[in-house]
Motif scaffolding. Sequence first.
Motif, PDB file in Angstrom:
ATOM      1  N   THR A  75       0.869  -1.171   0.000  1.00 30.98           N
ATOM      2  CA  THR A  75       0.000   0.000   0.000  1.00 30.98           C
ATOM      3  C   THR A  75       0.910   1.227   0.000  1.00 30.98           C
ATOM      4  O   THR A  75       2.083   1.146   0.375  1.00 30.98           O
ATOM      5  CB  THR A  75      -0.928   0.032   1.228  1.00 30.98           C
ATOM      6  OG1 THR A  75      -0.148  -0.045   2.412  1.00 30.98           O
ATOM      7  CG2 THR A  75      -1.902  -1.134   1.211  1.00 30.98           C
ATOM      8  N   TYR A  76       0.350   2.353  -0.423  1.00 35.13           N
ATOM      9  CA  TYR A  76       1.161   3.552  -0.593  1.00 35.13           C
ATOM     10  C   TYR A  76       0.562   4.741   0.133  1.00 35.13           C
ATOM     11  O   TYR A  76      -0.649   4.851   0.287  1.00 35.13           O
ATOM     12  CB  TYR A  76       1.286   3.897  -2.094  1.00 35.13           C
ATOM     13  CG  TYR A  76       2.222   2.968  -2.815  1.00 35.13           C
ATOM     14  CD1 TYR A  76       3.520   3.356  -3.105  1.00 35.13           C
ATOM     15  CD2 TYR A  76       1.823   1.686  -3.189  1.00 35.13           C
ATOM     16  CE1 TYR A  76       4.391   2.497  -3.752  1.00 35.13           C
ATOM     17  CE2 TYR A  76       2.689   0.815  -3.836  1.00 35.13           C
ATOM     18  CZ  TYR A  76       3.970   1.235  -4.117  1.00 35.13           C
ATOM     19  OH  TYR A  76       4.839   0.385  -4.747  1.00 35.13           O
ATOM     20  N   VAL A  77       1.460   5.629   0.576  1.00 36.72           N
ATOM     21  CA  VAL A  77       1.118   6.927   1.135  1.00 36.72           C
ATOM     22  C   VAL A  77       1.967   7.971   0.415  1.00 36.72           C
ATOM     23  O   VAL A  77       2.911   7.627  -0.294  1.00 36.72           O
ATOM     24  CB  VAL A  77       1.370   7.005   2.660  1.00 36.72           C
ATOM     25  CG1 VAL A  77       0.442   6.055   3.410  1.00 36.72           C
ATOM     26  CG2 VAL A  77       2.812   6.731   3.001  1.00 36.72           C
ATOM     27  N   ARG A  78       1.635   9.217   0.615  1.00 39.37           N
ATOM     28  CA  ARG A  78       2.395  10.303  -0.008  1.00 39.37           C
ATOM     29  C   ARG A  78       3.659  10.564   0.806  1.00 39.37           C
ATOM     30  O   ARG A  78       3.609  10.680   2.029  1.00 39.37           O
ATOM     31  CB  ARG A  78       1.538  11.559  -0.057  1.00 39.37           C
ATOM     32  CG  ARG A  78       2.228  12.774  -0.647  1.00 39.37           C
ATOM     33  CD  ARG A  78       1.321  14.004  -0.487  1.00 39.37           C
ATOM     34  NE  ARG A  78       1.947  15.203  -0.949  1.00 39.37           N
ATOM     35  CZ  ARG A  78       1.779  15.730  -2.167  1.00 39.37           C
ATOM     36  NH1 ARG A  78       1.000  15.133  -3.035  1.00 39.37           N
ATOM     37  NH2 ARG A  78       2.390  16.839  -2.517  1.00 39.37           N
ATOM     38  N   ASP A  79       4.782  10.642   0.123  1.00 37.09           N
ATOM     39  CA  ASP A  79       6.012  11.101   0.755  1.00 37.09           C
ATOM     40  C   ASP A  79       5.860  12.611   0.869  1.00 37.09           C
ATOM     41  O   ASP A  79       5.830  13.316  -0.139  1.00 37.09           O
ATOM     42  CB  ASP A  79       7.223  10.722  -0.097  1.00 37.09           C
ATOM     43  CG  ASP A  79       8.536  11.121   0.551  1.00 37.09           C
ATOM     44  OD1 ASP A  79       8.591  12.196   1.189  1.00 37.09           O
ATOM     45  OD2 ASP A  79       9.503  10.365   0.402  1.00 37.09           O
ATOM     46  N   MET A  80       5.744  13.111   2.082  1.00 36.59           N
ATOM     47  CA  MET A  80       5.445  14.533   2.275  1.00 36.59           C
ATOM     48  C   MET A  80       6.620  15.432   1.909  1.00 36.59           C
ATOM     49  O   MET A  80       6.446  16.640   1.781  1.00 36.59           O
ATOM     50  CB  MET A  80       4.979  14.783   3.710  1.00 36.59           C
ATOM     51  CG  MET A  80       3.674  14.051   4.036  1.00 36.59           C
ATOM     52  SD  MET A  80       2.321  14.362   2.871  1.00 36.59           S
ATOM     53  CE  MET A  80       1.689  15.876   3.557  1.00 36.59           C
ATOM     54  N   GLU A  81       7.795  14.865   1.687  1.00 39.61           N
ATOM     55  CA  GLU A  81       8.935  15.674   1.236  1.00 39.61           C
ATOM     56  C   GLU A  81       8.979  15.781  -0.281  1.00 39.61           C
ATOM     57  O   GLU A  81       9.227  16.847  -0.827  1.00 39.61           O
ATOM     58  CB  GLU A  81      10.240  15.094   1.773  1.00 39.61           C
ATOM     59  CG  GLU A  81      10.372  15.248   3.273  1.00 39.61           C
ATOM     60  CD  GLU A  81      11.637  14.603   3.817  1.00 39.61           C
ATOM     61  OE1 GLU A  81      12.577  14.342   3.034  1.00 39.61           O
ATOM     62  OE2 GLU A  81      11.669  14.354   5.029  1.00 39.61           O
ATOM     63  N   THR A  82       8.754  14.653  -0.961  1.00 37.87           N
ATOM     64  CA  THR A  82       8.857  14.654  -2.427  1.00 37.87           C
ATOM     65  C   THR A  82       7.518  14.840  -3.122  1.00 37.87           C
ATOM     66  O   THR A  82       7.476  15.194  -4.289  1.00 37.87           O
ATOM     67  CB  THR A  82       9.459  13.327  -2.938  1.00 37.87           C
ATOM     68  OG1 THR A  82       8.541  12.263  -2.665  1.00 37.87           O
ATOM     69  CG2 THR A  82      10.806  13.054  -2.295  1.00 37.87           C
ATOM     70  N   GLY A  83       6.421  14.552  -2.410  1.00 37.99           N
ATOM     71  CA  GLY A  83       5.102  14.644  -3.019  1.00 37.99           C
ATOM     72  C   GLY A  83       4.756  13.424  -3.869  1.00 37.99           C
ATOM     73  O   GLY A  83       3.729  13.413  -4.539  1.00 37.99           O
TER      74      GLY A  83
END
Length: 158
Positions: A75-83
């Motif tokens: 499953t995936y989430v957003r990398d809040m640094e790279t978007g």
Amino acid sequence: MATNVKYYCMAFLKDGTPSVRTFASTKSVENNDEKYITDLKNKVMSMANNEEISIVDIINSEEYNLYINGDGTNTYVRDMETGKPKIYVAPDPTQEELKTQALANLESEYNAQKEGFKKDLDTANLAGNTEAIKSIQEEFMAFNKAYEEAKNEILKDE
């Protein structure tokens, strides 16, 4: 998942978890229509129902599919640094979560063993075997003491 939608507008929580979303107009996104994009992001934000949204962004269908369906394994989430999407790694359980789980396991084991004692005692009572009754009662008392000690050991750091 095949789709003819090219872009979505999606909200993300501070940990990168995807939240509410809607379709985005391909033409408006590709023409960089700022008013449309701003209005769409505001619409998605208003759909959030008091969730603590960190960011609302326009994403492509490939990213959308990763957030919604994963890749078949992850499953995936957003990398809040790279978007960009990144594989979700569950955080280690907290001490409190570990204690709660240990207590639940202990309680389950205790209840199962207690049922065994009840059956043995019923059988001994039906047979009128006073020696067995006394032995089962003594074992049960020792068992209860061990249970309380184990429970106290789990709870000792509180």
